[in-house]
Design an enzyme around this catalytic site. Structure first.
Site, PDB file in Angstrom:
ATOM      1  N   LYS A  33      20.477 -19.036 -12.666  1.00  0.00           N
ATOM      2  CA  LYS A  33      19.516 -19.722 -13.542  1.00  0.00           C
ATOM      3  C   LYS A  33      18.929 -20.944 -12.834  1.00  0.00           C
ATOM      4  O   LYS A  33      19.481 -21.412 -11.827  1.00  0.00           O
ATOM      5  CB  LYS A  33      20.235 -20.159 -14.825  1.00  0.00           C
ATOM      6  CG  LYS A  33      21.352 -21.172 -14.582  1.00  0.00           C
ATOM      7  CD  LYS A  33      22.182 -21.423 -15.829  1.00  0.00           C
ATOM      8  CE  LYS A  33      23.301 -22.416 -15.541  1.00  0.00           C
ATOM      9  NZ  LYS A  33      24.220 -22.555 -16.692  1.00  0.00           N
ATOM     10  N   ARG A 131      28.573 -25.527 -28.590  1.00  0.00           N
ATOM     11  CA  ARG A 131      27.188 -25.426 -28.133  1.00  0.00           C
ATOM     12  C   ARG A 131      26.701 -24.048 -28.579  1.00  0.00           C
ATOM     13  O   ARG A 131      26.721 -23.758 -29.761  1.00  0.00           O
ATOM     14  CB  ARG A 131      27.178 -25.618 -26.608  1.00  0.00           C
ATOM     15  CG  ARG A 131      26.014 -26.397 -26.084  1.00  0.00           C
ATOM     16  CD  ARG A 131      26.170 -26.704 -24.603  1.00  0.00           C
ATOM     17  NE  ARG A 131      26.285 -25.511 -23.771  1.00  0.00           N
ATOM     18  CZ  ARG A 131      26.342 -25.505 -22.441  1.00  0.00           C
ATOM     19  NH1 ARG A 131      26.322 -26.643 -21.786  1.00  0.00           N
ATOM     20  NH2 ARG A 131      26.432 -24.404 -21.754  1.00  0.00           N
ATOM     21  N   TYR A 265       9.117 -51.506  -5.040  1.00  0.00           N
ATOM     22  CA  TYR A 265       8.753 -52.110  -6.326  1.00  0.00           C
ATOM     23  C   TYR A 265       9.856 -53.010  -6.852  1.00  0.00           C
ATOM     24  O   TYR A 265      11.031 -52.649  -6.842  1.00  0.00           O
ATOM     25  CB  TYR A 265       8.472 -51.017  -7.347  1.00  0.00           C
ATOM     26  CG  TYR A 265       7.308 -50.141  -6.988  1.00  0.00           C
ATOM     27  CD1 TYR A 265       6.041 -50.688  -6.748  1.00  0.00           C
ATOM     28  CD2 TYR A 265       7.460 -48.764  -6.905  1.00  0.00           C
ATOM     29  CE1 TYR A 265       4.966 -49.871  -6.438  1.00  0.00           C
ATOM     30  CE2 TYR A 265       6.387 -47.940  -6.589  1.00  0.00           C
ATOM     31  CZ  TYR A 265       5.148 -48.498  -6.358  1.00  0.00           C
ATOM     32  OH  TYR A 265       4.093 -47.693  -6.046  1.00  0.00           O
ATOM     33  N   MET A 313       8.081 -42.817  -6.371  1.00  0.00           N
ATOM     34  CA  MET A 313       7.757 -41.426  -6.711  1.00  0.00           C
ATOM     35  C   MET A 313       7.775 -40.519  -5.493  1.00  0.00           C
ATOM     36  O   MET A 313       8.230 -39.378  -5.564  1.00  0.00           O
ATOM     37  CB  MET A 313       6.388 -41.362  -7.384  1.00  0.00           C
ATOM     38  CG  MET A 313       6.072 -39.986  -7.953  1.00  0.00           C
ATOM     39  SD  MET A 313       4.449 -39.877  -8.721  1.00  0.00           S
ATOM     40  CE  MET A 313       4.634 -40.979 -10.115  1.00  0.00           C
TER      41      MET A 313
HETATM   42  C1  LIG Z   1      25.486 -22.357 -16.117  1.00  0.00           C
HETATM   43  C2  LIG Z   1      26.533 -21.518 -16.723  1.00  0.00           C
HETATM   44  C3  LIG Z   1      27.606 -21.038 -15.958  1.00  0.00           C
HETATM   45  C4  LIG Z   1      27.869 -21.491 -14.535  1.00  0.00           C
HETATM   46  O1  LIG Z   1      28.606 -22.689 -14.580  1.00  0.00           O
HETATM   47  P1  LIG Z   1      29.167 -23.330 -13.223  1.00  0.00           P
HETATM   48  O2  LIG Z   1      29.998 -24.461 -13.671  1.00  0.00           O
HETATM   49  O3  LIG Z   1      27.965 -23.765 -12.451  1.00  0.00           O
HETATM   50  O4  LIG Z   1      29.916 -22.252 -12.541  1.00  0.00           O
HETATM   51  C5  LIG Z   1      28.476 -20.150 -16.533  1.00  0.00           C
HETATM   52  N1  LIG Z   1      28.330 -19.766 -17.812  1.00  0.00           N
HETATM   53  C6  LIG Z   1      27.332 -20.230 -18.604  1.00  0.00           C
HETATM   54  C7  LIG Z   1      27.236 -19.786 -20.011  1.00  0.00           C
HETATM   55  C8  LIG Z   1      26.410 -21.127 -18.084  1.00  0.00           C
HETATM   56  O5  LIG Z   1      25.426 -21.594 -18.863  1.00  0.00           O
END
Ligand SMILES: *Cc1c(COP(=O)(O)O)cnc(C)c1O
Length: 374
Positions: A33, A131, A265, A313
């Site tokens: 992802k 979650r 800055y 930036m």
């Molecule tokens: C992002 C994610 C992972 C991977 O987690 P890591 O700690 O990077 O291995 C696994 N499961 C779910 C549901 C996630 O959202």
């Protein structure tokens, strides 16, 4: 080259092999992802596949579809979606879908009817993360509804799964509590007649450190990219991992300034004495955290240097003291840490965050340059 993120695909393969070594008979899902945690989703997915990752994971259905558009095959699970997302397209592309509640099951069933084939579904239980995932009081009815849809021929419940809150804090009491809740959720579903192909709860820290959480499949995100998910306990090297991304740039200017000269800055830093300053053409628009103003480390001219003044930036400044550097010299912002150069973890500490955020936020203005066997 103004700046580039070098992506070592051999390291991706090495890391997947290292995770596979740790988890024995369990399969590995490479989580790709967020553009492969900033490393490039498709290239990293291909490298992970070649190293034996049987599964790929994406948060968004659109990410899974992009993998398919780029010709990546094999099992792909996607888990974070909202009503109206392209679930029929995902099913058509042979993607597995996570379901955490009734509305999602109903959408998957109508998408399966549209496509004319059953959907492969992973039912997700909230075992304590709070979650995504089905809360315990809705688990039994969700399982029953999924089995009904399965009997009708529109879904196949192939996975039961959950996610940890504190797997990166070994010994945290929530870990054992979540494992117990997960076993109960799995047992209930199996008693009702679910025969899952894979049960999975482990993310990178659990894959690396918690054998009792491996079940049939582990989801390796950060470990795939060679970064330690438990940096205060074990570094990457200790875990047998190799960081995949090296962020490098070319020095854009070198100048000598007098004592008292301010930098960037707000003049948060002023030279205590006459010194040489080098300008690095990377800034917060490229993902260099502004929180690392006055603290971030880089490797330049054979030594570690520190950011002085605010990260802007597009650029930041490092102090060289009396050492020399030339315009065009290479600056390593972070990488595997060989020879004393800083790591993404060092930047995470400097910015008060985690390495996940450092690599994921490297911006699209920084080209990814792939190295190693494709
Ligand atoms: C992002 C994610 C992972 C991977 O987690 P890591 O700690 O990077 O291995 C696994 N499961 C779910 C549901 C996630 O959202």
């Amino acid at each position: 080259m103004r700046a580039e993120a070098r992506i070592d695909l051999d390291a991706v393969r090495h890391n997947i092999a290292a995770v596979r070594d740790r988890v024995g008979a369990a399969e590995v899902m490479a989580v790709v992802k967020a553009d492969g945690y900033g490393h490039g989703m498709v290239e990293c997915a291909r490298a992970a596949r070649r190293a034996g990752a049987a599964w790929l994971g994406t948060a968004l259905p659109g990410e899974a579809l992009e993998l398919r558009r780029q010709g990546v095959d094999g099992r792909v699970l996607t888990w974070l979606w909202v009503p109206g997302d392209p679930i029929a397209d995902a099913l058509d592309a042979d993607v597995d879908i996570s379901v955490s509640g009734r509305w999602a099951l109903d959408e998957v069933v109508s998408a399966a009817r549209e496509v004319g084939a059953p959907a492969r579904v992973h039912l997700k239980a909230d075992t304590g993360l709070g979650r995504n995932g089905c809360p315990p009081y809705e688990w039994e009815p969700l399982v029953e509804a999924a089995l009904k849809a399965q009997a009708d021929g529109w879904v196949r419940v192939v996975g039961l799964w959950s996610h940890f809150a504190c797997a990166d804090e070994p010994g945290h009491p929530s870990i054992a509590a979540q494992l117990t809740a997960f076993r109960e959720a799995v047992a209930l579903a199996e008693r009702r007649g679910v025969a899952p192909e894979v049960r999975h709860i482990a993310n990178s820290p659990a894959a690396l450190l918690l054998p009792e959480a491996h079940f049939d499949l582990v989801r390796s995100g950060l470990a795939t990219y060679g970064l330690s998910p438990v940096p205060d306990v074990h570094g990457s090297r200790e875990l047998g991992l190799r960081p995949v991304m090296t962020l490098a740039a070319s020095v854009a200017s070198v100048k000598r300034v007098a004592a008292g000269h301010g930098v960037s800055y707000g003049h948060t830093w002023k030279a205590a004495r006459e010194t040489n300053l080098a300008l690095v053409p990377l800034g917060y628009a490229d993902g260099v955290p502004r929180h690392a103003s006055d603290t971030g480390p880089v490797w330049l001219a054979g030594a570690r240097r520190t950011v002085v003044g605010r990260v802007a930036m597009d650029q930041f400044v490092v102090d060289l003291g009396d050492d020399a550097a030339e315009v065009g010299d290479e600056v390593v912002v972070f990488g595997p840490g060989d020879g004393g150069a800083p790591t993404a973890e060092d930047w995470a500490r400097a910015a008060g965050t985690i390495a996940y955020e450092i690599v994921t936020r490297i911006g699209s203005r920084v080209p990814r340059v792939y190295q190693g066997a494709r």
